[in-house]
Design a protein around this motif. Structure first.
Motif, PDB file in Angstrom:
ATOM      1  N   SER A  11       0.820  -1.195   0.000  1.00 35.62           N
ATOM      2  CA  SER A  11       0.000   0.000   0.000  1.00 35.62           C
ATOM      3  C   SER A  11       0.855   1.246   0.000  1.00 35.62           C
ATOM      4  CB  SER A  11      -0.900  -0.003   1.248  1.00 35.62           C
ATOM      5  OG  SER A  11      -1.597   1.209   1.345  1.00 35.62           O
ATOM      6  N   ASN A  12       0.365   2.286  -0.678  1.00 38.43           N
ATOM      7  CA  ASN A  12       1.022   3.590  -0.642  1.00 38.43           C
ATOM      8  C   ASN A  12       0.548   4.426   0.539  1.00 38.43           C
ATOM      9  OD1 ASN A  12       2.832   3.590  -2.899  1.00 38.43           O
ATOM     10  ND2 ASN A  12       1.031   3.572  -4.223  1.00 38.43           N
ATOM     11  N   ALA A  13      -0.289   3.839   1.390  1.00 41.52           N
ATOM     12  CA  ALA A  13      -0.713   4.473   2.631  1.00 41.52           C
ATOM     13  C   ALA A  13      -0.504   3.484   3.765  1.00 41.52           C
ATOM     14  CB  ALA A  13      -2.178   4.891   2.545  1.00 41.52           C
ATOM     15  N   LEU A  14      -0.228   4.008   4.946  1.00 44.92           N
ATOM     16  CA  LEU A  14      -0.008   3.142   6.099  1.00 44.92           C
ATOM     17  C   LEU A  14      -1.342   2.559   6.578  1.00 44.92           C
ATOM     18  CD1 LEU A  14       2.480   5.394   8.065  1.00 44.92           C
ATOM     19  CD2 LEU A  14       3.022   3.205   6.998  1.00 44.92           C
ATOM     20  N   PRO A  15      -1.479   1.233   6.666  1.00 45.02           N
ATOM     21  CA  PRO A  15      -2.701   0.612   7.212  1.00 45.02           C
ATOM     22  C   PRO A  15      -2.703   0.735   8.729  1.00 45.02           C
ATOM     23  CG  PRO A  15      -1.115  -1.080   6.625  1.00 45.02           C
ATOM     24  CD  PRO A  15      -0.495   0.227   6.233  1.00 45.02           C
ATOM     25  N   MET A  16      -3.123   1.889   9.233  1.00 44.38           N
ATOM     26  CA  MET A  16      -2.915   2.231  10.632  1.00 44.38           C
ATOM     27  C   MET A  16      -3.609   1.275  11.602  1.00 44.38           C
ATOM     28  SD  MET A  16      -0.733   4.583  10.790  1.00 44.38           S
ATOM     29  CE  MET A  16      -0.883   4.865  12.545  1.00 44.38           C
ATOM     30  N   LEU A  17      -4.851   0.867  11.304  1.00 51.09           N
ATOM     31  CA  LEU A  17      -5.545  -0.031  12.233  1.00 51.09           C
ATOM     32  C   LEU A  17      -4.784  -1.349  12.391  1.00 51.09           C
ATOM     33  CD1 LEU A  17      -9.355   0.398  11.470  1.00 51.09           C
ATOM     34  CD2 LEU A  17      -8.124   1.039  13.554  1.00 51.09           C
ATOM     35  N   MET A 125       8.570 -12.810  12.937  1.00 52.29           N
ATOM     36  CA  MET A 125       7.648 -12.496  11.848  1.00 52.29           C
ATOM     37  C   MET A 125       7.234 -11.029  11.790  1.00 52.29           C
ATOM     38  SD  MET A 125       4.991 -15.671  12.075  1.00 52.29           S
ATOM     39  CE  MET A 125       3.792 -14.711  11.147  1.00 52.29           C
ATOM     40  N   THR A 126       7.094 -10.392  12.945  1.00 54.06           N
ATOM     41  CA  THR A 126       6.413  -9.104  13.009  1.00 54.06           C
ATOM     42  C   THR A 126       7.049  -8.016  12.148  1.00 54.06           C
ATOM     43  OG1 THR A 126       5.463  -9.553  15.182  1.00 54.06           O
ATOM     44  CG2 THR A 126       5.712  -7.251  14.567  1.00 54.06           C
ATOM     45  N   PRO A 127       8.353  -7.737  12.252  1.00 56.05           N
ATOM     46  CA  PRO A 127       8.911  -6.647  11.443  1.00 56.05           C
ATOM     47  C   PRO A 127       8.813  -6.918   9.940  1.00 56.05           C
ATOM     48  CG  PRO A 127      10.374  -7.220  13.252  1.00 56.05           C
ATOM     49  CD  PRO A 127       9.353  -8.305  13.167  1.00 56.05           C
ATOM     50  N   ALA A 128       9.097  -8.166   9.534  1.00 58.34           N
ATOM     51  CA  ALA A 128       8.997  -8.493   8.119  1.00 58.34           C
ATOM     52  C   ALA A 128       7.554  -8.390   7.640  1.00 58.34           C
ATOM     53  CB  ALA A 128       9.546  -9.904   7.865  1.00 58.34           C
ATOM     54  N   TYR A 129       6.609  -8.779   8.484  1.00 54.42           N
ATOM     55  CA  TYR A 129       5.188  -8.655   8.141  1.00 54.42           C
ATOM     56  C   TYR A 129       4.856  -7.187   7.881  1.00 54.42           C
ATOM     57  CZ  TYR A 129       0.265 -10.162   8.218  1.00 54.42           C
ATOM     58  OH  TYR A 129      -1.027 -10.466   7.867  1.00 54.42           O
ATOM     59  N   ALA A 130       5.278  -6.308   8.788  1.00 60.13           N
ATOM     60  CA  ALA A 130       5.005  -4.877   8.619  1.00 60.13           C
ATOM     61  C   ALA A 130       5.629  -4.344   7.343  1.00 60.13           C
ATOM     62  CB  ALA A 130       5.517  -4.103   9.833  1.00 60.13           C
ATOM     63  N   SER A 131       6.833  -4.830   7.010  1.00 54.77           N
ATOM     64  CA  SER A 131       7.517  -4.327   5.815  1.00 54.77           C
ATOM     65  C   SER A 131       6.796  -4.734   4.535  1.00 54.77           C
ATOM     66  CB  SER A 131       8.957  -4.849   5.785  1.00 54.77           C
ATOM     67  OG  SER A 131       9.006  -6.227   5.462  1.00 54.77           O
ATOM     68  N   ARG A 132       6.032  -5.845   4.572  1.00 53.95           N
ATOM     69  CA  ARG A 132       5.325  -6.315   3.387  1.00 53.95           C
ATOM     70  C   ARG A 132       3.981  -5.622   3.178  1.00 53.95           C
ATOM     71  NH1 ARG A 132       6.426 -12.568   4.739  1.00 53.95           N
ATOM     72  NH2 ARG A 132       8.617 -12.628   4.158  1.00 53.95           N
ATOM     73  N   LEU A 133       3.554  -4.858   4.158  1.00 54.58           N
ATOM     74  CA  LEU A 133       2.255  -4.208   4.046  1.00 54.58           C
ATOM     75  C   LEU A 133       2.296  -2.956   3.182  1.00 54.58           C
ATOM     76  CD1 LEU A 133       1.058  -4.427   7.765  1.00 54.58           C
ATOM     77  CD2 LEU A 133       0.054  -5.640   5.827  1.00 54.58           C
ATOM     78  N   VAL A 134       3.478  -2.369   2.998  1.00 55.80           N
ATOM     79  CA  VAL A 134       3.554  -1.031   2.411  1.00 55.80           C
ATOM     80  C   VAL A 134       4.574  -0.982   1.287  1.00 55.80           C
ATOM     81  CG1 VAL A 134       2.822   0.107   4.547  1.00 55.80           C
ATOM     82  CG2 VAL A 134       5.257  -0.321   4.147  1.00 55.80           C
ATOM     83  N   ALA A 135       4.506   0.103   0.532  1.00 56.27           N
ATOM     84  CA  ALA A 135       5.487   0.361  -0.522  1.00 56.27           C
ATOM     85  C   ALA A 135       6.865   0.598   0.102  1.00 56.27           C
ATOM     86  CB  ALA A 135       5.056   1.583  -1.337  1.00 56.27           C
ATOM     87  N   PRO A 136       7.944   0.390  -0.669  1.00 53.18           N
ATOM     88  CA  PRO A 136       9.302   0.479  -0.103  1.00 53.18           C
ATOM     89  C   PRO A 136       9.602   1.761   0.659  1.00 53.18           C
ATOM     90  CG  PRO A 136       9.392  -0.472  -2.294  1.00 53.18           C
ATOM     91  CD  PRO A 136       7.967  -0.055  -2.087  1.00 53.18           C
ATOM     92  N   HIS A 137       9.112   2.908   0.178  1.00 50.48           N
ATOM     93  CA  HIS A 137       9.477   4.153   0.855  1.00 50.48           C
ATOM     94  C   HIS A 137       8.782   4.324   2.202  1.00 50.48           C
ATOM     95  CE1 HIS A 137       5.699   5.295  -1.136  1.00 50.48           C
ATOM     96  NE2 HIS A 137       5.615   6.294  -0.261  1.00 50.48           N
ATOM     97  N   LEU A 138       7.811   3.441   2.523  1.00 49.18           N
ATOM     98  CA  LEU A 138       7.111   3.514   3.807  1.00 49.18           C
ATOM     99  C   LEU A 138       7.525   2.406   4.775  1.00 49.18           C
ATOM    100  CD1 LEU A 138       3.472   4.334   2.621  1.00 49.18           C
ATOM    101  CD2 LEU A 138       5.099   5.888   3.719  1.00 49.18           C
ATOM    102  N   ILE A 139       8.481   1.583   4.371  1.00 45.23           N
ATOM    103  CA  ILE A 139       8.870   0.448   5.208  1.00 45.23           C
ATOM    104  C   ILE A 139       9.364   0.905   6.575  1.00 45.23           C
ATOM    105  CG2 ILE A 139      10.645  -1.333   5.485  1.00 45.23           C
ATOM    106  CD1 ILE A 139      10.266  -2.014   2.551  1.00 45.23           C
ATOM    107  N   GLY A 140      10.226   1.924   6.603  1.00 44.22           N
ATOM    108  CA  GLY A 140      10.767   2.394   7.872  1.00 44.22           C
ATOM    109  C   GLY A 140       9.681   2.833   8.832  1.00 44.22           C
TER     110      GLY A 140
END
Length: 416
Positions: A11-17, A125-140
């Motif tokens: 996603s190009n937006a953070l899935p905040m929920l 799993m958790t950090p890698a899971y979060a990194s897969r939710l968003v586009a590369p520029h939002l991974i951090g």
């Protein structure tokens, strides 16, 4: 059309929920792991064992993570990530139910081993899971939000658990954490978007390319993990026994220990505004500040015998600076890792972190018995200083790996 688990969400937006649900679950997982540290006297008296043996419950939990996390990630590589995440949280809830109900120390050891297996998988799993939710520029940013719960747990989870245990009893406190973990599993099920399972393709690609690996892809991750192991060993060698240190060395009345720990946590919480703001763009200097500040603060705490005011001031600095370290270190490590290796890198990071937790609790207990309370902050300062030296050595390699594997609009600022 394939199911939602067939392809990762980008996603190009953070899935905040979803990220908030994940962050809350991280908070509860770490709180569950560290609960015994604030309840040493109560658990010791009820179970009929020494405070050092209760401290070993943290060591057993952590060493179970060390021994099982990498292997379990490999075994579960083909399982759907979302379903596995929910199952892990329910297993952690069961661990806390057993801890609250089982009558003997030996039986609780079994419950802690079960929790350690689940916890290791969850944190891998958790950090890698979060990194897969968003586009590369939002991974951090996604990783920082997901891991914020871990920082809150390390600076607030123990004080809150201690206060709850003092108010309603340690068994009821573990039961409350179990209920919260079950609710966290429900929140993850409904709000966390699904992502693909661990990719299998990199092995075939390496075979087609003659097995050639990208140069420099592993060393930065390894250096960060070693730095984390040193720093966390120093932290937990001291913090695992912070309650007897406050009462026996500083002279804080037992009923005020939870207040002192909440003050420590409050300053750590303030640091999260910096990790999510300025230091999300400048993680290398932020992590350097955190390491320097922690080494300085625990050195000052070593000088606080009989001086609660000086101890409180040094604890405030320690809380703030330590709050910078876990989210910035893990964000840097995952951004330095190649995308297809982030689950494995997460497992190694989790192993390093828990070597620090278990090793720190064990070494701290040995030093406490041999040299007394005053040795603990000195050891913490020495090991944190060693982690700082290693990190300064690794800065250039880490920066280059981040630019190579996580290009973004912020990459030019990473080495500032």
């Amino acid at each position: 059309m394939t199911s939602s688990t067939a392809a990762p969400v980008r996603s190009n937006a953070l899935p905040m929920l979803g990220l908030i649900a994940l962050s809350i679950s991280v908070f509860l997982s770490i709180t569950s792991e560290m609960m015994p540290t604030g309840l040493l006297p109560e658990m010791s008296a009820d179970l009929g064992v020494s405070e050092s043996q209760v401290g070993l419950l943290v060591t057993i939990f952590a060493f179970t993570v060390v021994l099982t996390s990498t292997g379990m990630i490999r075994v579960t590589m083909r399982l759907p990530r979302h379903t596995l995440m929910v199952a892990i949280l329910l297993t952690l809830a069961l661990c806390n139910v057993l801890t609250a109900l089982l009558p003997s120390y030996e039986a609780i050891v079994f419950a802690r081993i079960l929790g350690g297996v689940a916890h290791g998988m969850f944190w891998s799993m958790t950090p890698a899971y979060a990194s897969r939710l968003v586009a590369p520029h939002l991974i951090g940013r996604a990783i920082t939000i997901a891991l914020t719960g871990g920082t809150f747990a390390m600076i607030l989870g123990v004080p809150l658990g201690t206060a709850l245990g003092h108010a309603v009893g340690w068994r009821t406190a573990f039961g409350a954490v179990a209920i919260a973990l079950a609710l966290g599993a429900v929140a993850v099920y409904f709000f966390l978007p699904k992502v693909a399972q661990d990719p299998i393709t990199p092995k075939r690609e390496r075979s087609q390319n003659g097995g050639v690996k990208e140069p420099g892809s592993a060393l930065p991750v390894a250096l960060i993990c070693i730095m984390v192991a040193l720093t966390m060993t120093g932290y937990y060698a001291f913090f695992t026994y912070i309650t007897p240190f406050f009462t026996g060395w500083v002279g804080v009345p037992p009923e005020l220990v939870s207040v002192a720990l909440l003050g420590f946590g409050a300053f750590g919480a303030i640091s999260l505004f910096f990790t999510g703001g300025i230091f999300s763009r400048l993680p290398l200097p932020g992590l350097t500040i955190g390491l320097v500040g922690c080494a300085t603060a625990v050195s000052l705490i070593a000088m606080t015998a009989g001086s609660p005011i000086l101890a409180a001031a040094a604890m405030a600095v320690w809380g703030f600076c330590f709050g910078l370290i876990p989210p910035l270190a893990q964000t840097l490590m995952l951004r330095a890792a190649a995308p297809e290796h982030r689950d494995t890198a997460g497992a190694f990071y989790t192993t390093a972190f828990n070597i620090g937790i278990g090793g720190g609790a064990l070494i701290g207990g040995i030093l406490l018995s041999a040299y007394g309370l005053g040795a603990l902050p000195i050891l913490s300062a020495v090991l944190t200083g060693a982690g700082l030296v290693l990190f300064l050595f690794a800065r250039g390699r880490v920066s280059a790996a981040v630019e190579r594997h996580s290009p973004s609009v912020e990459s030019e600022k990473i080495s500032a």
